[in-house]
Design a protein around this motif. Structure first.
Motif, PDB file in Angstrom:
ATOM      1  N   UNK A  78      15.294 -25.513 -49.712  1.00  0.00           N
ATOM      2  CA  UNK A  78      15.434 -26.839 -49.109  1.00  0.00           C
ATOM      3  C   UNK A  78      15.110 -26.810 -47.618  1.00  0.00           C
ATOM      4  N   UNK A  79      15.653 -25.816 -46.904  1.00  0.00           N
ATOM      5  CA  UNK A  79      15.419 -25.707 -45.467  1.00  0.00           C
ATOM      6  C   UNK A  79      13.947 -25.445 -45.166  1.00  0.00           C
ATOM      7  N   UNK A  80      13.346 -24.523 -45.914  1.00  0.00           N
ATOM      8  CA  UNK A  80      11.940 -24.172 -45.690  1.00  0.00           C
ATOM      9  C   UNK A  80      11.031 -25.361 -46.009  1.00  0.00           C
ATOM     10  N   UNK A 141       4.579 -24.042 -51.406  1.00  0.00           N
ATOM     11  CA  UNK A 141       5.191 -22.752 -51.079  1.00  0.00           C
ATOM     12  C   UNK A 141       6.639 -22.612 -51.558  1.00  0.00           C
ATOM     13  N   UNK A 142       7.191 -23.666 -52.138  1.00  0.00           N
ATOM     14  CA  UNK A 142       8.580 -23.593 -52.612  1.00  0.00           C
ATOM     15  C   UNK A 142       8.745 -22.494 -53.662  1.00  0.00           C
ATOM     16  N   UNK A 143       7.713 -22.315 -54.473  1.00  0.00           N
ATOM     17  CA  UNK A 143       7.785 -21.325 -55.559  1.00  0.00           C
ATOM     18  C   UNK A 143       7.712 -19.892 -55.042  1.00  0.00           C
ATOM     19  N   UNK A 144       7.281 -19.727 -53.798  1.00  0.00           N
ATOM     20  CA  UNK A 144       7.105 -18.389 -53.240  1.00  0.00           C
ATOM     21  C   UNK A 144       8.149 -18.049 -52.180  1.00  0.00           C
ATOM     22  N   UNK A 145       9.185 -18.854 -52.087  1.00  0.00           N
ATOM     23  CA  UNK A 145      10.206 -18.621 -51.077  1.00  0.00           C
ATOM     24  C   UNK A 145      11.572 -18.553 -51.749  1.00  0.00           C
ATOM     25  N   UNK A 146      12.470 -17.740 -51.193  1.00  0.00           N
ATOM     26  CA  UNK A 146      13.802 -17.598 -51.765  1.00  0.00           C
ATOM     27  C   UNK A 146      14.762 -16.952 -50.787  1.00  0.00           C
ATOM     28  N   UNK A 162      18.071 -16.474 -43.327  1.00  0.00           N
ATOM     29  CA  UNK A 162      18.460 -16.095 -44.687  1.00  0.00           C
ATOM     30  C   UNK A 162      17.397 -16.503 -45.697  1.00  0.00           C
ATOM     31  N   UNK A 163      16.144 -16.469 -45.268  1.00  0.00           N
ATOM     32  CA  UNK A 163      15.069 -16.964 -46.115  1.00  0.00           C
ATOM     33  C   UNK A 163      13.827 -16.099 -45.938  1.00  0.00           C
ATOM     34  N   UNK A 164      13.107 -15.860 -47.030  1.00  0.00           N
ATOM     35  CA  UNK A 164      11.916 -15.020 -46.942  1.00  0.00           C
ATOM     36  C   UNK A 164      10.890 -15.434 -47.988  1.00  0.00           C
ATOM     37  N   UNK A 165       9.634 -15.077 -47.707  1.00  0.00           N
ATOM     38  CA  UNK A 165       8.541 -15.296 -48.654  1.00  0.00           C
ATOM     39  C   UNK A 165       8.425 -14.098 -49.581  1.00  0.00           C
ATOM     40  N   UNK A 166       8.247 -14.376 -50.891  1.00  0.00           N
ATOM     41  CA  UNK A 166       8.022 -13.313 -51.849  1.00  0.00           C
ATOM     42  C   UNK A 166       6.563 -12.860 -51.774  1.00  0.00           C
TER      43      UNK A 166
END
Length: 311
Positions: A78-80, A141-146, A162-166
């Motif tokens: 949500x933040x990203x 990019x939502x699918x590639x972030x967690x 607290x967020x990073x790209x896969x």
């Protein structure tokens, strides 16, 4: 906490306060139906800048999500997503601002002059399209972030606290970068084109005024002052944006981020939303008059506050 992080927090605080003042001002004049067409764009830009500050540092979103016991993965997405939408809107609305100011100052004989009488309607329609476009465009990019776990073990690239790209496939990575770059190059090209057009119009206007021996009227012209402000904001935005874009591209292609680069990038990207409200406040006579009235009545306001406190 490092010196750069302290500067980043000071920058964010100053930017949020200045933009909050502006959004209150623009909301009041829009609700009072005393606004100019450009005020609709500036109000959107101010709101976008506030959201960029609040999402880039995860200031209040993190607190809300934690109070609701929201999972870190959803909080990250949500933040990203909100930050990417606002980042895209920033360049789009700045481009819109440049285009409509070019229409505003265009001579009556120019092709753009026919759009002047419907400026408000065009701004509303263009704004709705831009918001719809960016809400859908930034969802890729939502699918590639967690949620961030451990960079050394999972090869994730940290983008927030607290967020990073896969890890992303090279082909997909290149495609996403190409699409984003194409959008940005097009919008920057439009901004530079309209800025050049405005400079030409101002130069011709100044030459005509010199010929008519009324150069003093040009210096006090509200349109000229507004155009100069927008030109300064556009040129400043283009310079800052491409510095940020180069850092992002290098990090995204090489898949390499460290805390210093991340902090520097945030500082660079936050310069524009920090400077913009200060330039607007110093160049808009309506805002200056409001500040003068508030300053002249500060003693009355202070006395009323103490009176209510004693009650």
């Amino acid at each position: 906490m490092s010196l750069l992080e302290n500067i980043l927090y000071f920058q964010g605080g100053l930017g949020v306060l200045a933009n909050m003042f502006l959004i209150i001002f623009y909301t009041c004049i829009i609700l009072d139906h005393r606004y100019k067409p450009m005020d609709l764009i500036f109000c959107q830009l101010t709101f976008i800048h506030i959201m960029m500050f609040l999402t880039a540092g995860e200031i209040w979103l993190a607190d809300i999500f934690e109070s609701l016991n929201v999972k870190n993965d959803f909080k990250c997405k949500a933040t990203f997503y909100i930050y990417r939408v606002m980042r895209g809107l920033s360049i789009c609305i700045t481009c819109l601002l440049s285009v409509f100011q070019a229409v505003t100052i265009s001579p009556s004989t120019a092709l753009l002059a026919k759009y002047k009488h419907k400026l408000k309607q065009h701004i509303i329609k263009a704004s709705l399209y831009i918001w719809s476009f960016n809400l859908s465009f930034s969802s890729n990019l939502i699918f590639y972030v967690g949620g961030f776990t451990n960079v050394s073990e999972t090869n994730q690239m940290k983008v927030f606290k607290s967020c990073s790209l896969f890890p992303i496939n090279y082909i997909i990575r290149g495609f996403l970068l190409t699409v984003t770059t194409s959008r940005d190059v097009f919008l920057v090209g439009v901004m530079l084109t309209t800025s050049t057009y405005m400079v030409i119009v101002l130069f011709r206007h100044q030459r005509q005024c010199k010929h008519l021996h009324s150069i003093s009227q040009l210096r006090t012209s509200p349109e000229k002052r507004a155009t100069q402000t927008i030109l300064m904001l556009v040129v400043f935005f283009v310079a800052i944006y491409w510095v940020d874009f180069i850092i992002s591209c290098m990090s995204f292609l090489l898949w390499m981020y460290n805390p210093v680069i991340l902090t520097v990038q945030k500082f660079v990207m936050n310069i524009y939303p920090t400077i913009t409200p200060l330039v607007q406040i110093s160049s808009d006579n309506r805002i200056i008059n409001v500040l003068k009235i508030l300053w002249s009545k500060r003693h009355q306001i202070f006395k009323k506050r103490w009176f209510f406190c004693l009650l």
